[in-house]
Design a protein around this motif. Structure first.
Motif, PDB file in Angstrom:
ATOM      1  N   ALA A 113       0.820  -1.208   0.000  1.00  0.00           N
ATOM      2  CA  ALA A 113       0.000   0.000   0.000  1.00  0.00           C
ATOM      3  C   ALA A 113       0.853   1.258   0.000  1.00  0.00           C
ATOM      4  O   ALA A 113       1.832   1.363   0.740  1.00  0.00           O
ATOM      5  CB  ALA A 113      -0.930   0.006   1.205  1.00  0.00           C
ATOM      6  N   VAL A 114       0.466   2.213  -0.836  1.00  0.00           N
ATOM      7  CA  VAL A 114       1.053   3.551  -0.824  1.00  0.00           C
ATOM      8  C   VAL A 114       0.250   4.451   0.094  1.00  0.00           C
ATOM      9  O   VAL A 114       0.791   5.299   0.813  1.00  0.00           O
ATOM     10  CB  VAL A 114       1.106   4.120  -2.253  1.00  0.00           C
ATOM     11  N   SER A 115      -1.070   4.313   0.091  1.00  0.00           N
ATOM     12  CA  SER A 115      -1.939   5.048   0.999  1.00  0.00           C
ATOM     13  C   SER A 115      -3.066   4.128   1.417  1.00  0.00           C
ATOM     14  O   SER A 115      -3.463   3.223   0.676  1.00  0.00           O
ATOM     15  CB  SER A 115      -2.494   6.306   0.325  1.00  0.00           C
ATOM     16  N   ALA A 116      -3.606   4.365   2.609  1.00  0.00           N
ATOM     17  CA  ALA A 116      -4.690   3.530   3.137  1.00  0.00           C
ATOM     18  C   ALA A 116      -5.472   4.310   4.153  1.00  0.00           C
ATOM     19  O   ALA A 116      -4.944   5.187   4.838  1.00  0.00           O
ATOM     20  CB  ALA A 116      -4.123   2.252   3.774  1.00  0.00           C
ATOM     21  N   ALA A 117      -6.776   3.986   4.261  1.00  0.00           N
ATOM     22  CA  ALA A 117      -7.636   4.648   5.228  1.00  0.00           C
ATOM     23  C   ALA A 117      -8.823   3.760   5.535  1.00  0.00           C
ATOM     24  O   ALA A 117      -9.295   3.024   4.664  1.00  0.00           O
ATOM     25  CB  ALA A 117      -8.126   6.001   4.687  1.00  0.00           C
ATOM     26  N   PRO A 118      -9.317   3.798   6.777  1.00  0.00           N
ATOM     27  CA  PRO A 118     -10.555   3.061   7.091  1.00  0.00           C
ATOM     28  C   PRO A 118     -11.680   3.511   6.174  1.00  0.00           C
ATOM     29  O   PRO A 118     -11.790   4.696   5.818  1.00  0.00           O
ATOM     30  CB  PRO A 118     -10.823   3.423   8.548  1.00  0.00           C
ATOM     31  N   ALA A 119     -12.532   2.562   5.784  1.00  0.00           N
ATOM     32  CA  ALA A 119     -13.653   2.876   4.899  1.00  0.00           C
ATOM     33  C   ALA A 119     -14.962   2.640   5.644  1.00  0.00           C
ATOM     34  O   ALA A 119     -15.066   1.724   6.481  1.00  0.00           O
ATOM     35  CB  ALA A 119     -13.600   2.016   3.647  1.00  0.00           C
ATOM     36  N   ALA A 120     -15.949   3.461   5.353  1.00  0.00           N
ATOM     37  CA  ALA A 120     -17.247   3.319   6.004  1.00  0.00           C
ATOM     38  C   ALA A 120     -17.943   2.076   5.495  1.00  0.00           C
ATOM     39  O   ALA A 120     -17.890   1.744   4.308  1.00  0.00           O
ATOM     40  CB  ALA A 120     -18.105   4.555   5.730  1.00  0.00           C
ATOM     41  N   ALA A 121     -18.610   1.364   6.374  1.00  0.00           N
ATOM     42  CA  ALA A 121     -19.385   0.197   5.986  1.00  0.00           C
ATOM     43  C   ALA A 121     -20.610   0.631   5.198  1.00  0.00           C
ATOM     44  O   ALA A 121     -21.205   1.683   5.447  1.00  0.00           O
ATOM     45  CB  ALA A 121     -19.809  -0.595   7.220  1.00  0.00           C
ATOM     46  N   ALA A 122     -21.002  -0.183   4.231  1.00  0.00           N
ATOM     47  CA  ALA A 122     -22.179   0.117   3.428  1.00  0.00           C
ATOM     48  C   ALA A 122     -23.452  -0.078   4.252  1.00  0.00           C
ATOM     49  O   ALA A 122     -23.501  -0.916   5.143  1.00  0.00           O
ATOM     50  CB  ALA A 122     -22.216  -0.785   2.185  1.00  0.00           C
ATOM     51  N   LEU A 123     -24.455   0.735   3.969  1.00  0.00           N
ATOM     52  CA  LEU A 123     -25.721   0.608   4.682  1.00  0.00           C
ATOM     53  C   LEU A 123     -26.550  -0.515   4.093  1.00  0.00           C
ATOM     54  O   LEU A 123     -26.464  -0.799   2.923  1.00  0.00           O
ATOM     55  CB  LEU A 123     -26.491   1.943   4.589  1.00  0.00           C
TER      56      LEU A 123
END
Length: 203
Positions: free
Chosen positions: A193-203
């Protein structure tokens, strides 16, 4: 269904002629190796799976590079020595190209194992995660990823079931596995990974 992302673009050199892999629903698939140089000068040798019509489109031409767009796929292979996760690129498009080498990955999925955080002997921070990425027909690809520095620290705080989005490259890495006292050279594939971030769960 959760929103997922699994996209890869590669531009590199054919490392050998395509070889027949299998037939599925009347379609013939071939596997070939693509060498994609890094900025450091070393090269990642990546396995690509493509349907026969895609190969026919580039078979007779002599462009210096081949460009592949598609998805990263995983497959659990069972043998006498145990199970092995096979990682390859499923080609959706295949074309001849000029320009610089490209190795770009975008993934979003769910952590299916607890992150493994560690430091190298020189103090560099690393975190290994296994990302489950859904695809159609209720299938899932399990993709090993490695994060560095600040991204590694942030990923280490995540738990199984959390979602993560990242960009990076697919890399190959040689290692030696000891079987019955004998070292065997193997190749592992992972997304660096070059960049990474937590992602919101889908509704």
């Amino acid at each position: 269904m959760e929103q997922t992302s699994n996209r890869i673009v590669l531009r590199g050199n054919l490392a050998g002629p395509p070889e027949f892999s299998h037939e599925n629903h009347g379609r013939r698939f071939f596997r070939f190796a693509l060498e994609v140089p890094r900025l450091s000068g070393t090269a990642d040798t990546l396995q690509v799976m493509a349907a026969e019509p895609l190969l026919e489109a580039v078979e007779a031409a002599e462009a210096p590079l081949v460009e592949v767009t598609g998805q990263i796929r995983s497959f659990n292979s069972r043998s006498e020595t145990g199970r092995k996760l096979i990682i390859s690129v499923y080609a959706e498009t295949l074309a001849l190209a000029d320009g610089e080498p490209v190795n770009h990955v975008e993934l979003e999925g769910t952590l299916c194992k607890a992150p493994i955080y560690r430091r190298t002997p020189l103090g560099r921070e690393i975190c290994d995660v296994m990302l489950a990425v859904n695809r159609p027909y209720r299938r899932t690809d399990y993709l090993p990823c490695i994060l560095w520095g600040r991204s590694a620290r942030e990923a280490a705080r995540l738990a199984v079931g959390d979602r993560l989005a990242l960009t990076g490259r697919l890399q190959s890495r040689e290692y030696v596995k000891i079987l019955d006292g004998v070292g065997q050279k193997r190749v592992a594939y992972e997304v660096s990974a070059v960049s990474a971030a937590p992602a919101a769960a889908a509704l």
